[in-house]
Design an enzyme around this catalytic site. Sequence first.
Site, PDB file in Angstrom:
ATOM      1  N   TYR A 128       0.849  -1.196   0.000  1.00  0.00           N
ATOM      2  CA  TYR A 128       0.000   0.000   0.000  1.00  0.00           C
ATOM      3  C   TYR A 128       0.884   1.245   0.000  1.00  0.00           C
ATOM      4  O   TYR A 128       1.773   1.378   0.840  1.00  0.00           O
ATOM      5  CB  TYR A 128      -0.914   0.010   1.231  1.00  0.00           C
ATOM      6  CG  TYR A 128      -1.806   1.229   1.269  1.00  0.00           C
ATOM      7  CD1 TYR A 128      -2.800   1.407   0.322  1.00  0.00           C
ATOM      8  CD2 TYR A 128      -1.639   2.228   2.239  1.00  0.00           C
ATOM      9  CE1 TYR A 128      -3.618   2.538   0.332  1.00  0.00           C
ATOM     10  CE2 TYR A 128      -2.455   3.350   2.260  1.00  0.00           C
ATOM     11  CZ  TYR A 128      -3.441   3.494   1.306  1.00  0.00           C
ATOM     12  OH  TYR A 128      -4.241   4.609   1.308  1.00  0.00           O
ATOM     13  N   ASP A 150       9.257   2.768   0.796  1.00  0.00           N
ATOM     14  CA  ASP A 150       8.160   3.574   1.332  1.00  0.00           C
ATOM     15  C   ASP A 150       8.154   3.369   2.847  1.00  0.00           C
ATOM     16  O   ASP A 150       7.599   2.407   3.363  1.00  0.00           O
ATOM     17  CB  ASP A 150       6.833   3.125   0.705  1.00  0.00           C
ATOM     18  CG  ASP A 150       5.664   3.925   1.239  1.00  0.00           C
ATOM     19  OD1 ASP A 150       5.876   4.759   2.140  1.00  0.00           O
ATOM     20  OD2 ASP A 150       4.540   3.711   0.745  1.00  0.00           O
ATOM     21  N   LYS A 203       3.318  10.363   8.313  1.00  0.00           N
ATOM     22  CA  LYS A 203       2.876   9.931   9.650  1.00  0.00           C
ATOM     23  C   LYS A 203       3.677  10.599  10.778  1.00  0.00           C
ATOM     24  O   LYS A 203       3.441  11.745  11.082  1.00  0.00           O
ATOM     25  CB  LYS A 203       2.908   8.411   9.751  1.00  0.00           C
ATOM     26  CG  LYS A 203       2.060   7.758   8.627  1.00  0.00           C
ATOM     27  CD  LYS A 203       1.281   6.589   9.084  1.00  0.00           C
ATOM     28  CE  LYS A 203       0.644   5.826   7.937  1.00  0.00           C
ATOM     29  NZ  LYS A 203      -0.794   5.983   7.827  1.00  0.00           N
TER      30      LYS A 203
HETATM   31  C1  LIG Z   1       3.251   2.649   3.569  1.00  0.00           C
HETATM   32  C2  LIG Z   1       2.293   3.767   3.283  1.00  0.00           C
HETATM   33  N1  LIG Z   1       2.505   4.559   2.216  1.00  0.00           N
HETATM   34  C3  LIG Z   1       1.693   5.584   1.943  1.00  0.00           C
HETATM   35  C4  LIG Z   1       0.600   5.859   2.715  1.00  0.00           C
HETATM   36  C5  LIG Z   1      -0.285   7.006   2.387  1.00  0.00           C
HETATM   37  O1  LIG Z   1      -0.114   8.026   3.339  1.00  0.00           O
HETATM   38  P1  LIG Z   1      -1.271   9.107   3.551  1.00  0.00           P
HETATM   39  O2  LIG Z   1      -2.425   8.390   4.173  1.00  0.00           O
HETATM   40  O3  LIG Z   1      -0.639  10.122   4.447  1.00  0.00           O
HETATM   41  O4  LIG Z   1      -1.599   9.642   2.200  1.00  0.00           O
HETATM   42  C6  LIG Z   1       0.335   5.063   3.837  1.00  0.00           C
HETATM   43  C7  LIG Z   1      -0.829   5.323   4.689  1.00  0.00           C
HETATM   44  O5  LIG Z   1      -1.211   4.568   5.545  1.00  0.00           O
HETATM   45  C8  LIG Z   1       1.203   3.988   4.121  1.00  0.00           C
HETATM   46  O6  LIG Z   1       1.002   3.177   5.172  1.00  0.00           O
END
Ligand SMILES: Cc1ncc(COP(=O)(O)O)c(C=O)c1O
Length: 452
Positions: free
Chosen positions: A162, A264, A291
């Site tokens: 994700y 990521d 986060k």
């Molecule tokens: C690994 C990862 N990448 C990207 C995102 C997307 O971040 P945002 O919700 O701040 O757009 C998340 C959100 O949970 C995530 O866990």
Amino acid sequence: MSTMPAIDRDATARRLIDGFLARTTVSRNRHEMAKAVMPGGDTRTVAFHPPYPLTIAEGHGYEMVDVDGNVYIDLLNNYTSLIHGHAHAAINEAVTDQISRGTNFAAAIESQTRLATLLVDRIPSVDKVRFTNSGTEATMNAVRAARAFTGRDLIVKMEGGYHGTYDDFEISVHPALDDAGPVDEPTATFDTRGIPSNTAESVAVVPMNNIPAVEALFGRRGSEIAAVILEPVMGSAGMIPAETAYLQALRDLTTRAGALLIFDEVMSFRLETGGYQQFAGVNPDITTMAKIIGGGFPVGAFGGGDAVMSQFDPTSGKPLWQSGTFNGNAVTTVAGAVAMEHYGADEVARINELGAQLRGGLAEALEERMIPATVTGYGSFAGVHFGVDGVRNYRDAAGSDQDFKRLVHLALLQEGVFAAPRLMFCTSTPMTEATIIDVVGRFGRALDAVRL
Ligand SMILES: Cc1ncc(COP(=O)(O)O)c(C=O)c1O
């Protein structure tokens, strides 16, 4: 392996939902009001769960209180972002001071450089960073940087990985196992409608922790690949760590093929001072974050070596465009800087220890009751998967007993434990060993309530 408890699941669900309804009448009323103005009364798909999500009134430290006055130990921390729990005194003080002097300016502000310096100092693979307003935007820009740098289009992602709500990434996040294709060569499936059908042409999907499968893809299409992107610990799929040998193989394959490697670390950055890459000893070309680095406010960032990041330098010939009205805004960067200053190596190690205590306690509670399950995670993360023995990739997790998970989630709410419906947990700095002992006790009682 023992078998799942033979219970009447419909009757159990009815009993648990009745309990939920009885405890949350004000939340229910607020949900009805919300439904009049937001589809399904919701504006964040992942935070919704039946019969309706709680409406929260306030939070302090590791506790949250809903509008009915029920108190919960928060093991979700806004999906891992609130590393210091709720209403942290030093962050509140800094933010209050900042908002009395303005929230944002279309100009440089000192707190941007302060937060950027904290990040660059923590992550050896990052020379420069840029801020965004979310993790989605961070990964979106990381991919654009990789495509621009390599002049190639193809992005490789993990099945179950994700990276936010962006077209390229809403592919094979939660594929139905029937549609997912061969294990070694998963079919790219769309997770949501509304994505242009040709998106799948520029995204290839591989299974996590399967070196031969990704080697085969590089063998077939190596010269087309702009980047491999992965979460070093897959969060949405169920807190599944990438094995170090796998990360090293990705590093070698991408380097040989002239492609970039993107970690990521939106969720996993909290796991070591320099992110999970520090633990694995593998340096990516680009790191995305969000986060915890915003101290509780909307945030994202991406960074990497000078060569890749200088593409965004506005004084260079043809810079990549990356703008955003609230990028690096004053409130977020001040809050983020204080949050990071209070999250040094000692605190990282302490809440990682609490995470280990939590994983051990959850596993023990399950074993005592002879409920077959696998507890996953690393550091301050934990995930529970029922009815499976070992979880190394999306399909292992997706094949677990999802219905039982939903029942346990409802029972946990009844016990005053707030976790993700997918049974994902994380620790935070206000917690102590006593908090975890309390949580494990409540988890055991929740299991008993499901097995009644
Ligand atoms: C690994 C990862 N990448 C990207 C995102 C997307 O971040 P945002 O919700 O701040 O757009 C998340 C959100 O949970 C995530 O866990």
